[in-house]
Write a protein that holds these residues in place. Structure first.
Motif, PDB file in Angstrom:
ATOM      1  N   VAL A 171      98.784 -42.534  96.435  1.00  0.00           N
ATOM      2  CA  VAL A 171      99.978 -41.727  96.136  1.00  0.00           C
ATOM      3  C   VAL A 171     101.171 -42.628  95.842  1.00  0.00           C
ATOM      4  O   VAL A 171     101.894 -42.433  94.849  1.00  0.00           O
ATOM      5  N   LEU A 172     101.405 -43.610  96.680  1.00  0.00           N
ATOM      6  CA  LEU A 172     102.539 -44.519  96.468  1.00  0.00           C
ATOM      7  C   LEU A 172     102.428 -45.256  95.135  1.00  0.00           C
ATOM      8  O   LEU A 172     103.417 -45.401  94.402  1.00  0.00           O
ATOM      9  N   LEU A 173     101.229 -45.707  94.817  1.00  0.00           N
ATOM     10  CA  LEU A 173     101.013 -46.454  93.576  1.00  0.00           C
ATOM     11  C   LEU A 173     101.254 -45.570  92.355  1.00  0.00           C
ATOM     12  O   LEU A 173     101.941 -45.976  91.409  1.00  0.00           O
ATOM     13  N   VAL A 174     100.728 -44.364  92.363  1.00  0.00           N
ATOM     14  CA  VAL A 174     100.915 -43.465  91.221  1.00  0.00           C
ATOM     15  C   VAL A 174     102.384 -43.064  91.083  1.00  0.00           C
ATOM     16  O   VAL A 174     102.928 -43.065  89.971  1.00  0.00           O
ATOM     17  N   VAL A 175     103.031 -42.745  92.187  1.00  0.00           N
ATOM     18  CA  VAL A 175     104.445 -42.357  92.128  1.00  0.00           C
ATOM     19  C   VAL A 175     105.294 -43.506  91.591  1.00  0.00           C
ATOM     20  O   VAL A 175     106.152 -43.313  90.713  1.00  0.00           O
ATOM     21  N   ASP A 176     105.066 -44.718  92.078  1.00  0.00           N
ATOM     22  CA  ASP A 176     105.847 -45.854  91.589  1.00  0.00           C
ATOM     23  C   ASP A 176     105.520 -46.168  90.137  1.00  0.00           C
ATOM     24  O   ASP A 176     106.416 -46.518  89.364  1.00  0.00           O
ATOM     25  N   ALA A 177     104.258 -46.055  89.755  1.00  0.00           N
ATOM     26  CA  ALA A 177     103.866 -46.326  88.364  1.00  0.00           C
ATOM     27  C   ALA A 177     104.573 -45.366  87.414  1.00  0.00           C
ATOM     28  O   ALA A 177     105.136 -45.784  86.391  1.00  0.00           O
ATOM     29  N   VAL A 178     104.572 -44.084  87.746  1.00  0.00           N
ATOM     30  CA  VAL A 178     105.264 -43.096  86.905  1.00  0.00           C
ATOM     31  C   VAL A 178     106.765 -43.382  86.894  1.00  0.00           C
ATOM     32  O   VAL A 178     107.399 -43.377  85.830  1.00  0.00           O
ATOM     33  N   GLY A 179     107.332 -43.650  88.058  1.00  0.00           N
ATOM     34  CA  GLY A 179     108.757 -43.965  88.135  1.00  0.00           C
ATOM     35  C   GLY A 179     109.120 -45.191  87.320  1.00  0.00           C
ATOM     36  O   GLY A 179     110.161 -45.224  86.656  1.00  0.00           O
ATOM     37  N   ALA A 180     108.281 -46.211  87.349  1.00  0.00           N
ATOM     38  CA  ALA A 180     108.546 -47.443  86.604  1.00  0.00           C
ATOM     39  C   ALA A 180     108.563 -47.186  85.101  1.00  0.00           C
ATOM     40  O   ALA A 180     109.433 -47.705  84.385  1.00  0.00           O
ATOM     41  N   VAL A 181     107.621 -46.390  84.627  1.00  0.00           N
ATOM     42  CA  VAL A 181     107.579 -46.084  83.194  1.00  0.00           C
ATOM     43  C   VAL A 181     108.810 -45.269  82.789  1.00  0.00           C
ATOM     44  O   VAL A 181     109.441 -45.543  81.761  1.00  0.00           O
ATOM     45  N   VAL A 182     109.169 -44.297  83.589  1.00  0.00           N
ATOM     46  CA  VAL A 182     110.367 -43.495  83.307  1.00  0.00           C
ATOM     47  C   VAL A 182     111.597 -44.398  83.299  1.00  0.00           C
ATOM     48  O   VAL A 182     112.469 -44.287  82.428  1.00  0.00           O
ATOM     49  N   TRP A 183     111.670 -45.332  84.241  1.00  0.00           N
ATOM     50  CA  TRP A 183     112.836 -46.212  84.327  1.00  0.00           C
ATOM     51  C   TRP A 183     112.912 -47.137  83.116  1.00  0.00           C
ATOM     52  O   TRP A 183     113.999 -47.369  82.576  1.00  0.00           O
ATOM     53  N   VAL A 184     111.788 -47.664  82.687  1.00  0.00           N
ATOM     54  CA  VAL A 184     111.774 -48.508  81.487  1.00  0.00           C
ATOM     55  C   VAL A 184     112.275 -47.708  80.292  1.00  0.00           C
ATOM     56  O   VAL A 184     113.073 -48.203  79.487  1.00  0.00           O
ATOM     57  N   TYR A 185     111.834 -46.466  80.186  1.00  0.00           N
ATOM     58  CA  TYR A 185     112.297 -45.608  79.090  1.00  0.00           C
ATOM     59  C   TYR A 185     113.816 -45.414  79.161  1.00  0.00           C
ATOM     60  O   TYR A 185     114.508 -45.536  78.149  1.00  0.00           O
ATOM     61  N   ARG A 186     114.323 -45.096  80.339  1.00  0.00           N
ATOM     62  CA  ARG A 186     115.763 -44.856  80.496  1.00  0.00           C
ATOM     63  C   ARG A 186     116.584 -46.098  80.153  1.00  0.00           C
ATOM     64  O   ARG A 186     117.619 -46.011  79.490  1.00  0.00           O
ATOM     65  N   ILE A 187     116.113 -47.253  80.611  1.00  0.00           N
ATOM     66  CA  ILE A 187     116.813 -48.505  80.308  1.00  0.00           C
ATOM     67  C   ILE A 187     116.795 -48.766  78.807  1.00  0.00           C
ATOM     68  O   ILE A 187     117.813 -49.101  78.205  1.00  0.00           O
ATOM     69  N   GLY A 188     115.626 -48.629  78.214  1.00  0.00           N
ATOM     70  CA  GLY A 188     115.496 -48.879  76.773  1.00  0.00           C
ATOM     71  C   GLY A 188     116.325 -47.919  75.947  1.00  0.00           C
ATOM     72  O   GLY A 188     116.948 -48.318  74.945  1.00  0.00           O
ATOM     73  N   ASP A 189     116.370 -46.656  76.348  1.00  0.00           N
ATOM     74  CA  ASP A 189     117.167 -45.678  75.625  1.00  0.00           C
ATOM     75  C   ASP A 189     118.650 -46.047  75.689  1.00  0.00           C
ATOM     76  O   ASP A 189     119.352 -46.054  74.665  1.00  0.00           O
ATOM     77  N   ALA A 190     119.118 -46.401  76.874  1.00  0.00           N
ATOM     78  CA  ALA A 190     120.527 -46.796  77.016  1.00  0.00           C
ATOM     79  C   ALA A 190     120.815 -48.082  76.248  1.00  0.00           C
ATOM     80  O   ALA A 190     121.880 -48.221  75.633  1.00  0.00           O
ATOM     81  N   GLY A 191     119.872 -49.004  76.259  1.00  0.00           N
ATOM     82  CA  GLY A 191     120.057 -50.257  75.521  1.00  0.00           C
ATOM     83  C   GLY A 191     120.096 -50.027  74.024  1.00  0.00           C
ATOM     84  O   GLY A 191     120.936 -50.600  73.312  1.00  0.00           O
ATOM     85  N   ALA A 192     119.206 -49.191  73.527  1.00  0.00           N
ATOM     86  CA  ALA A 192     119.209 -48.885  72.096  1.00  0.00           C
ATOM     87  C   ALA A 192     120.494 -48.182  71.685  1.00  0.00           C
ATOM     88  O   ALA A 192     121.071 -48.471  70.648  1.00  0.00           O
ATOM     89  N   ARG A 193     120.952 -47.258  72.529  1.00  0.00           N
ATOM     90  CA  ARG A 193     122.215 -46.559  72.229  1.00  0.00           C
ATOM     91  C   ARG A 193     123.395 -47.531  72.226  1.00  0.00           C
ATOM     92  O   ARG A 193     124.326 -47.380  71.436  1.00  0.00           O
ATOM     93  N   SER A 194     123.343 -48.532  73.125  1.00  0.00           N
ATOM     94  CA  SER A 194     124.451 -49.490  73.168  1.00  0.00           C
ATOM     95  C   SER A 194     124.483 -50.380  71.927  1.00  0.00           C
ATOM     96  O   SER A 194     125.539 -50.809  71.491  1.00  0.00           O
ATOM     97  N   VAL A 195     123.322 -50.630  71.352  1.00  0.00           N
ATOM     98  CA  VAL A 195     123.253 -51.475  70.160  1.00  0.00           C
ATOM     99  C   VAL A 195     123.449 -50.666  68.884  1.00  0.00           C
ATOM    100  O   VAL A 195     124.204 -51.054  67.990  1.00  0.00           O
ATOM    101  N   TRP A 196     122.766 -49.548  68.789  1.00  0.00           N
ATOM    102  CA  TRP A 196     122.730 -48.772  67.556  1.00  0.00           C
ATOM    103  C   TRP A 196     123.667 -47.582  67.548  1.00  0.00           C
ATOM    104  O   TRP A 196     123.767 -46.877  66.554  1.00  0.00           O
ATOM    105  N   GLY A 197     124.314 -47.334  68.681  1.00  0.00           N
ATOM    106  CA  GLY A 197     125.236 -46.186  68.767  1.00  0.00           C
ATOM    107  C   GLY A 197     124.489 -44.900  69.021  1.00  0.00           C
ATOM    108  O   GLY A 197     123.271 -44.815  68.936  1.00  0.00           O
ATOM    109  N   GLY A 198     125.221 -43.893  69.393  1.00  0.00           N
ATOM    110  CA  GLY A 198     124.567 -42.596  69.582  1.00  0.00           C
ATOM    111  C   GLY A 198     124.796 -41.973  70.895  1.00  0.00           C
ATOM    112  O   GLY A 198     125.104 -42.351  71.889  1.00  0.00           O
TER     113      GLY A 198
END
Length: 163
Positions: A136-163
């Motif tokens: 349970v801990l591994l699956v929860v953290d794995a899903v959380g990690a992927v979501v967090w990478v997405y959130r970071i990347g989205d904010a980073g792309a917006r900071s570079v490309w605007g939006g």
């Protein structure tokens, strides 16, 4: 060192995190839900998670260096805040993936030296509880990690490309 051949180090290193964290997460979830995958992946999952963990503070540090050379914005600040928190997903992903590998590895279950030292991990009702909690801990953290990478990347792309 904050650049390579004149290019900022952050966008180069961050791609290691962007690839390795989701890859480790997918391997981890596969290892939990599919025993054949767990046997085939073996130690690969903790190794991939270790690479992701090692790259995370390098990407963060390089990002902070790049931030000093970039005009400030609210989106960039959000990207930085989210990036600083990635370590809280990458570290547990590695630790839990390594524990899962050790706990489910046939070698560790069959090795008398290990079995003699940690009998609770090798047989009986406690194994079922430990296996369930780790899964349970591994699956929860794995899903959380992927979501967090997405959130970071989205904010980073917006900071570079605007939006």
């Amino acid at each position: 060192m904050d650049s390579v051949n004149g290019l900022p180090l952050h966008p180069l290193v961050v791609h290691i995190v962007v690839v390795m964290v989701p890859l480790a997460a997918v391997f981890a979830v596969l290892g939990v839900v599919w025993p054949a995958a767990r046997r085939k992946l073996g130690i690969v999952t903790p190794i991939v998670a270790a690479i992701a963990l090692a790259a995370t503070p390098i990407a963060t540090s390089a990002g902070e260096s790049l931030e000093k050379k970039t005009p400030p914005s609210a989106v960039l600040e959000r990207h930085t805040e989210l990036g600083d928190q990635m370590i809280y997903f990458a570290a547990p992903l590695f630790v839990l993936a390594a524990l899962w590998w050790v706990h489910t590895s046939a070698w560790f279950r069959e090795n008398e030296w290990v079995a003699g030292r940690v009998p609770a991990l090798t047989r009986g009702r406690s194994q079922t509880v430990i296996t369930g909690v780790l899964a349970v801990l591994l699956v929860v953290d794995a899903v959380g990690a992927v979501v967090w990478v997405y959130r970071i990347g989205d904010a980073g792309a917006r900071s570079v490309w605007g939006g």
